[in-house]
Design a protein around this motif. Sequence first.
Motif, mmCIF file in Angstrom:
data_model
loop_
_atom_site.group_PDB
_atom_site.id
_atom_site.type_symbol
_atom_site.label_atom_id
_atom_site.label_comp_id
_atom_site.label_asym_id
_atom_site.label_seq_id
_atom_site.Cartn_x
_atom_site.Cartn_y
_atom_site.Cartn_z
ATOM 1 N N MET A 1 1.982 -9.400 -22.772
ATOM 2 C CA MET A 1 1.072 -8.396 -22.229
ATOM 3 C C MET A 1 1.227 -7.051 -22.942
ATOM 4 O O MET A 1 0.316 -6.224 -22.941
ATOM 5 C CB MET A 1 1.325 -8.208 -20.730
ATOM 6 C CG MET A 1 1.207 -9.492 -19.913
ATOM 7 S SD MET A 1 -0.362 -10.351 -20.154
ATOM 8 C CE MET A 1 -1.498 -9.197 -19.441
ATOM 9 N N THR A 2 2.397 -6.824 -23.557
ATOM 10 C CA THR A 2 2.588 -5.568 -24.275
ATOM 11 C C THR A 2 1.703 -5.483 -25.510
ATOM 12 O O THR A 2 1.429 -4.375 -26.006
ATOM 13 C CB THR A 2 4.058 -5.411 -24.712
ATOM 14 O OG1 THR A 2 4.418 -6.523 -25.540
ATOM 15 C CG2 THR A 2 4.980 -5.355 -23.511
ATOM 16 N N MET A 3 1.257 -6.618 -26.015
ATOM 17 C CA MET A 3 0.422 -6.602 -27.217
ATOM 18 C C MET A 3 -1.009 -6.169 -26.923
ATOM 19 O O MET A 3 -1.693 -5.629 -27.792
ATOM 20 C CB MET A 3 0.426 -7.981 -27.877
ATOM 21 C CG MET A 3 1.765 -8.353 -28.483
ATOM 22 S SD MET A 3 1.675 -9.869 -29.438
ATOM 23 C CE MET A 3 1.405 -11.057 -28.135
ATOM 24 N N LEU A 4 -1.486 -6.409 -25.706
ATOM 25 C CA LEU A 4 -2.875 -6.098 -25.384
ATOM 26 C C LEU A 4 -3.196 -4.602 -25.498
ATOM 27 O O LEU A 4 -4.170 -4.234 -26.159
ATOM 28 C CB LEU A 4 -3.213 -6.616 -23.983
ATOM 29 C CG LEU A 4 -3.514 -8.117 -23.874
ATOM 30 C CD1 LEU A 4 -3.755 -8.493 -22.410
ATOM 31 C CD2 LEU A 4 -4.717 -8.482 -24.717
ATOM 32 N N PRO A 5 -2.425 -3.704 -24.855
ATOM 33 C CA PRO A 5 -2.751 -2.281 -25.019
ATOM 34 C C PRO A 5 -2.664 -1.820 -26.470
ATOM 35 O O PRO A 5 -3.491 -1.007 -26.911
ATOM 36 C CB PRO A 5 -1.698 -1.574 -24.147
ATOM 37 C CG PRO A 5 -1.251 -2.605 -23.177
ATOM 38 C CD PRO A 5 -1.320 -3.907 -23.905
ATOM 39 N N LEU B 1 -2.963 -17.032 -13.671
ATOM 40 C CA LEU B 1 -3.768 -17.740 -14.667
ATOM 41 C C LEU B 1 -3.408 -17.283 -16.080
ATOM 42 O O LEU B 1 -3.330 -18.106 -17.002
ATOM 43 C CB LEU B 1 -5.249 -17.505 -14.396
ATOM 44 C CG LEU B 1 -5.772 -17.993 -13.042
ATOM 45 C CD1 LEU B 1 -7.227 -17.579 -12.854
ATOM 46 C CD2 LEU B 1 -5.638 -19.507 -12.928
ATOM 47 N N ILE B 2 -3.173 -15.978 -16.244
ATOM 48 C CA ILE B 2 -2.785 -15.456 -17.545
ATOM 49 C C ILE B 2 -1.432 -16.019 -17.962
ATOM 50 O O ILE B 2 -1.213 -16.368 -19.125
ATOM 51 C CB ILE B 2 -2.751 -13.921 -17.522
ATOM 52 C CG1 ILE B 2 -4.157 -13.355 -17.305
ATOM 53 C CG2 ILE B 2 -2.155 -13.359 -18.802
ATOM 54 C CD1 ILE B 2 -4.186 -11.858 -17.095
ATOM 55 N N TYR B 3 -0.505 -16.121 -17.012
ATOM 56 C CA TYR B 3 0.848 -16.610 -17.305
ATOM 57 C C TYR B 3 0.809 -18.020 -17.887
ATOM 58 O O TYR B 3 1.501 -18.314 -18.869
ATOM 59 C CB TYR B 3 1.682 -16.581 -16.023
ATOM 60 C CG TYR B 3 3.080 -17.122 -16.189
ATOM 61 C CD1 TYR B 3 4.101 -16.317 -16.697
ATOM 62 C CD2 TYR B 3 3.382 -18.432 -15.825
ATOM 63 C CE1 TYR B 3 5.382 -16.808 -16.845
ATOM 64 C CE2 TYR B 3 4.670 -18.932 -15.970
ATOM 65 C CZ TYR B 3 5.658 -18.123 -16.480
ATOM 66 O OH TYR B 3 6.932 -18.614 -16.633
ATOM 67 N N PHE C 1 -6.340 -4.068 -13.451
ATOM 68 C CA PHE C 1 -7.119 -4.807 -12.444
ATOM 69 C C PHE C 1 -7.131 -6.305 -12.754
ATOM 70 O O PHE C 1 -6.943 -7.142 -11.854
ATOM 71 C CB PHE C 1 -8.542 -4.254 -12.402
ATOM 72 C CG PHE C 1 -9.454 -4.961 -11.449
ATOM 73 C CD1 PHE C 1 -9.341 -4.759 -10.082
ATOM 74 C CD2 PHE C 1 -10.414 -5.839 -11.921
ATOM 75 C CE1 PHE C 1 -10.182 -5.418 -9.190
ATOM 76 C CE2 PHE C 1 -11.255 -6.494 -11.043
ATOM 77 C CZ PHE C 1 -11.144 -6.291 -9.671
ATOM 78 N N ILE C 2 -7.318 -6.647 -14.019
ATOM 79 C CA ILE C 2 -7.349 -8.060 -14.412
ATOM 80 C C ILE C 2 -5.999 -8.715 -14.161
ATOM 81 O O ILE C 2 -5.917 -9.840 -13.647
ATOM 82 C CB ILE C 2 -7.759 -8.197 -15.891
ATOM 83 C CG1 ILE C 2 -9.216 -7.782 -16.074
ATOM 84 C CG2 ILE C 2 -7.553 -9.628 -16.388
ATOM 85 C CD1 ILE C 2 -9.665 -7.753 -17.523
#
Length: 244
Positions: free
Chosen positions: A1-5, A148-150, A140-141
Amino acid sequence: MTMLPLMMHCFFIDMDAKDRKFSRKQLILTASAFVEVALSAILATLFMEPMWELRLYACDVRKLTDWYTLFYNPSPNYEARVYCTQEAVYPLQTIVLVFYFLCLVNMFLIRPLVSKVMDVGGRSKAPIYSALYFLPLLTFIHALACGLIYYSFPYLSVAISMIANAIHYSLKLDQTLKALVHSSVCELKNVVIIAVHWMLLAYGITSLNYHYAFMCLVPFPTLFYILTVRFTDPGEFRELESRI
C-alpha cells in the motif's frame, strides 16, 4: 500500500510537467514525494506496537471475514445485538490508515519547504491539490475493501504493472523498434518509469510465493511490446489500406 501514494504523486507531478524529459523541478518534487512516503511508512511502523521499534505485533489472517468483524456482532438469545467489534487483523488495517494520514501531514510540512528552498515555484501546487483528492479516496477505498485488497494485491500488482507498461509505450509517437529501445535505455524519465513497472511486477510475483525463477519474466512485458508493436501499430494497417 505504500507504493500507491508514491505512484500517484509521481503520476500527477509528471502530468503537471510541461517538458517530456525530466526537468530539475520535476526531479526535486519526485524526490520530495519519495522522502514523504518513506518517512510516513517508517513513522507508521514506529507508532504501532511495539512502539518505536521497526517490527510489528500482528494477528494472523485466516479468512476474508477476519477483515469485516463489524458484520459478526453477536446477538445473545436472539435479543439485543452486542457491539464488540475488534480489529481481528491488527494492525494490518490500522497501520495503512495511519500511513495515509502521515502522508498528508508530511506533504504539507515537507513539500512547501522544499519548493521554497529549491526555488521550485508554483509548479508544486497542482500535485499537492491532486493529493488532497487521491489520499482521502485511497483511505476510503482501503476502509471499505481492505480485505479484498489484501487477497487480490499480488494479482493486482501484476495486472497493473503490465497495463501501465503497455500504456506508457503506446503513448509514444514513434512506435518503431529503434525509437522504443532508445527511449527505454537512454532517456532518464523512461528508465525511471520502466524501473517502477518492473519493481511492481517483481513485487507481485514475489507475493504469489512462486519459485524465484519466475523473476526472470519481469522484463517480458516490456520486451514483448517492443518486439511485437510493428504487428499491432495502427499505422501499419493505415498504410496497407492506402496501398489497396
